[in-house]
Motif scaffolding. Sequence first.
Motif, PDB file in Angstrom:
ATOM      1  N   GLU A  64      33.219  49.588  37.719  1.00  0.00           N
ATOM      2  CA  GLU A  64      33.075  49.746  39.178  1.00  0.00           C
ATOM      3  C   GLU A  64      32.256  48.633  39.820  1.00  0.00           C
ATOM      4  O   GLU A  64      32.304  48.417  41.015  1.00  0.00           O
ATOM      5  CB  GLU A  64      32.380  51.076  39.493  1.00  0.00           C
ATOM      6  CG  GLU A  64      33.201  52.296  39.193  1.00  0.00           C
ATOM      7  CD  GLU A  64      34.242  52.552  40.266  1.00  0.00           C
ATOM      8  OE1 GLU A  64      33.871  52.599  41.437  1.00  0.00           O
ATOM      9  OE2 GLU A  64      35.439  52.677  39.908  1.00  0.00           O
ATOM     10  N   SER A  65      31.452  47.971  38.997  1.00  0.00           N
ATOM     11  CA  SER A  65      30.572  46.926  39.536  1.00  0.00           C
ATOM     12  C   SER A  65      31.392  45.653  39.794  1.00  0.00           C
ATOM     13  O   SER A  65      32.589  45.608  39.539  1.00  0.00           O
ATOM     14  CB  SER A  65      29.450  46.607  38.550  1.00  0.00           C
ATOM     15  OG  SER A  65      29.976  45.861  37.475  1.00  0.00           O
ATOM     16  N   THR A  66      30.689  44.601  40.225  1.00  0.00           N
ATOM     17  CA  THR A  66      31.383  43.331  40.484  1.00  0.00           C
ATOM     18  C   THR A  66      31.459  42.475  39.218  1.00  0.00           C
ATOM     19  O   THR A  66      31.814  41.299  39.293  1.00  0.00           O
ATOM     20  CB  THR A  66      30.607  42.544  41.547  1.00  0.00           C
ATOM     21  OG1 THR A  66      29.247  42.446  41.108  1.00  0.00           O
ATOM     22  CG2 THR A  66      30.653  43.216  42.896  1.00  0.00           C
ATOM     23  N   GLN A  68      33.393  42.124  36.512  1.00  0.00           N
ATOM     24  CA  GLN A  68      34.613  41.409  36.141  1.00  0.00           C
ATOM     25  C   GLN A  68      34.894  40.258  37.118  1.00  0.00           C
ATOM     26  O   GLN A  68      35.147  39.132  36.705  1.00  0.00           O
ATOM     27  CB  GLN A  68      35.774  42.383  36.152  1.00  0.00           C
ATOM     28  CG  GLN A  68      36.962  41.864  35.414  1.00  0.00           C
ATOM     29  CD  GLN A  68      37.885  43.006  35.053  1.00  0.00           C
ATOM     30  OE1 GLN A  68      37.431  44.092  34.677  1.00  0.00           O
ATOM     31  NE2 GLN A  68      39.169  42.783  35.184  1.00  0.00           N
ATOM     32  N   GLN A  69      34.762  40.580  38.391  1.00  0.00           N
ATOM     33  CA  GLN A  69      35.069  39.585  39.431  1.00  0.00           C
ATOM     34  C   GLN A  69      34.065  38.422  39.365  1.00  0.00           C
ATOM     35  O   GLN A  69      34.434  37.251  39.409  1.00  0.00           O
ATOM     36  CB  GLN A  69      35.011  40.306  40.774  1.00  0.00           C
ATOM     37  CG  GLN A  69      35.180  39.459  41.979  1.00  0.00           C
ATOM     38  CD  GLN A  69      34.162  39.870  43.051  1.00  0.00           C
ATOM     39  OE1 GLN A  69      33.846  41.059  43.219  1.00  0.00           O
ATOM     40  NE2 GLN A  69      33.623  38.884  43.741  1.00  0.00           N
ATOM     41  N   ARG A  70      32.781  38.745  39.168  1.00  0.00           N
ATOM     42  CA  ARG A  70      31.779  37.676  39.135  1.00  0.00           C
ATOM     43  C   ARG A  70      31.856  36.865  37.843  1.00  0.00           C
ATOM     44  O   ARG A  70      31.591  35.672  37.827  1.00  0.00           O
ATOM     45  CB  ARG A  70      30.372  38.249  39.346  1.00  0.00           C
ATOM     46  CG  ARG A  70      30.130  38.528  40.826  1.00  0.00           C
ATOM     47  CD  ARG A  70      28.888  39.331  41.068  1.00  0.00           C
ATOM     48  NE  ARG A  70      27.667  38.541  40.967  1.00  0.00           N
ATOM     49  CZ  ARG A  70      26.456  39.081  41.001  1.00  0.00           C
ATOM     50  NH1 ARG A  70      26.304  40.386  41.106  1.00  0.00           N
ATOM     51  NH2 ARG A  70      25.394  38.324  40.917  1.00  0.00           N
ATOM     52  N   CYS A 488      24.620  41.610  37.164  1.00  0.00           N
ATOM     53  CA  CYS A 488      25.731  42.121  37.987  1.00  0.00           C
ATOM     54  C   CYS A 488      25.536  43.610  38.277  1.00  0.00           C
ATOM     55  O   CYS A 488      25.806  44.071  39.382  1.00  0.00           O
ATOM     56  CB  CYS A 488      27.063  41.924  37.270  1.00  0.00           C
ATOM     57  SG  CYS A 488      27.585  40.204  37.264  1.00  0.00           S
ATOM     58  N   ASN A 491      23.170  43.948  40.854  1.00  0.00           N
ATOM     59  CA  ASN A 491      23.623  43.237  42.059  1.00  0.00           C
ATOM     60  C   ASN A 491      22.618  42.180  42.527  1.00  0.00           C
ATOM     61  O   ASN A 491      22.299  42.067  43.715  1.00  0.00           O
ATOM     62  CB  ASN A 491      23.922  44.251  43.185  1.00  0.00           C
ATOM     63  CG  ASN A 491      24.807  43.646  44.243  1.00  0.00           C
ATOM     64  OD1 ASN A 491      25.647  42.793  43.942  1.00  0.00           O
ATOM     65  ND2 ASN A 491      24.610  44.039  45.490  1.00  0.00           N
TER      66      ASN A 491
END
Length: 543
Positions: A64-66, A68-70, A488, A491
């Motif tokens: 749910e966190s960022t 993968q994207q980060r 991450c 955040n």
Amino acid sequence: MEEIWDQLVAYRTQHREVSIKELFKSDSGRFSAFSCSLEDMLFDYSKTSIDKESLKLLLCLAEESTLQQRRDAMFSGERINTTEQRSVLHTALRNRSNNPVYVAGRDVMPGINSTLAKMASFAEGIRAGDIRSASGSTFTDVVNIGIGGSDLGPSMSTLALAPFHDGPRTYFVSNVDGAHITDTLKDLNPVRTLIVVASKTFTTIETMTNARTALRWMRKELGEYAGSHFVALSSAHDRTDEFGIPSDRVFGFEDWVGGRYSVWGPIGLSLMLAIGSEKFSEFLQGAFEMDNHFRTTPFEHNMPVLLGLVGVWHHNICDYSSRAVLPYDQRLSRFSAYLQQLDMESNGKRVDLNGMGLRRFSGPIVWGEPGTNGQHAFYQLIHQGTEVVPCEFLVAANGFEANLSEHHELLLSNCLAQSEALMCGRSLEDVRLLLAEQGIEDPDGNLVAHRVFPGNRPSITLVYRKLTPSTLGRLIALYEHRVFVEGCLWNINSFDQWGVELGKQLASELLPLIKAGDGSQSKDGSTAGLLRTLDLLRRDVTV
Ligand code: F6P
């Protein structure tokens, strides 16, 4: 996201009475379910209170966190260091696939490859004696002058890879305390010494002060030729010029390499001089393997992700405030110090990416020492103190000292004994029995109480075949990515370090007052009092 955090806390509250020992009793496959491997490296987190349900929740948190994207943004060169508007590309320094990596539309790989080739040709030239000193002799000693990431990475790694050290002797000077450079240079011959000034900015006061002292020392012997015994590892070419270092002796890197992530490029030159360019490539290759694993493996089998989730579980859900890194590997004796910078400079933050105050704790306190030494020092607290400290054990299945296998077996048994003792403890009943067997009377139960070990204390263990350059590369990259994963989940920006600025600024304001022996202008009573006392002591006046 917040909901999952709450679910984790609620789950922990409901299950906190279930001991780790009980988790093993109820699941015969626990070791394989709660461990993961990458080639010969195994990460065992079965001796923690994480069970199937909490692992599921932790993995949800990661999904749910960022993260993968980060992660993908980091590897592809996006400017994820938002407070400094920089890409974060230490991974490009060890990108052995050589696939292009773009920063603002420009592929950085050709530049990285040519710097690496320049480093290799210089290092091999020194090692073979083809590049010689001003007087024509070979360089037998190398002094790396740097601090923080410009010291800890190469010094920790050079010590770790001592069995591969076949180049010149290597020394590291970091502290501005004159004792450090004095003690290092005192037995060296300037004629045969190469000074490597490692500083990304070439402004760091400690490094520049030491570098100028080294230059004076060199000049005494070599006069105008002193500069030819200097090398700079820096991205500030104007300043290296000003210092008098010839441009072919400057190894540059770009602003997308953070200090504490810089051992993989020019800052690793001292390591390369020590072990040679081939072994250095193996070191990069190991890190590259960990990068690929981190990029492509599903979270539930992904070592850095799982290591990060264990860290978050202990710090945020179980409320343990520190973690001890305990290598049962003497040559990793600077690994905890190295990790202190990597982890605490990266994740010691109090606001999130949007500048808002954090709702939960960020980076824990990281500390540690080599295993068996620690056993005879602070393990008392770890076993019986009131504070629970999650321990991270690191151990190689094999040492390099083939004729001393008895030592290594003792090392291994000590390592395993500690994690077992932490988990199992020793109960009141067992202590009573033991005392009875020994014929010791304890009518009021006082002795028993002192000898009980509560147990149920968590630890993880990292096992690897042998501490080779490639294993060390994997190990460092594993911890780098762990720090990233945790950052991450909190955040935060793990790639800036504004917290080191204020002290630097105040030191420069205080310097003239120290020189003048003047405490009258200082801003607080304590500092003024200390300045006055130091002034009296420096002038040898009785306080
Ligand atoms: O301590 C702050 C810091 O900027 C670290 O991040 C860095 O590793 C160290 O100082 C040294 O910086 P430089 O390589 O620029 O001398």
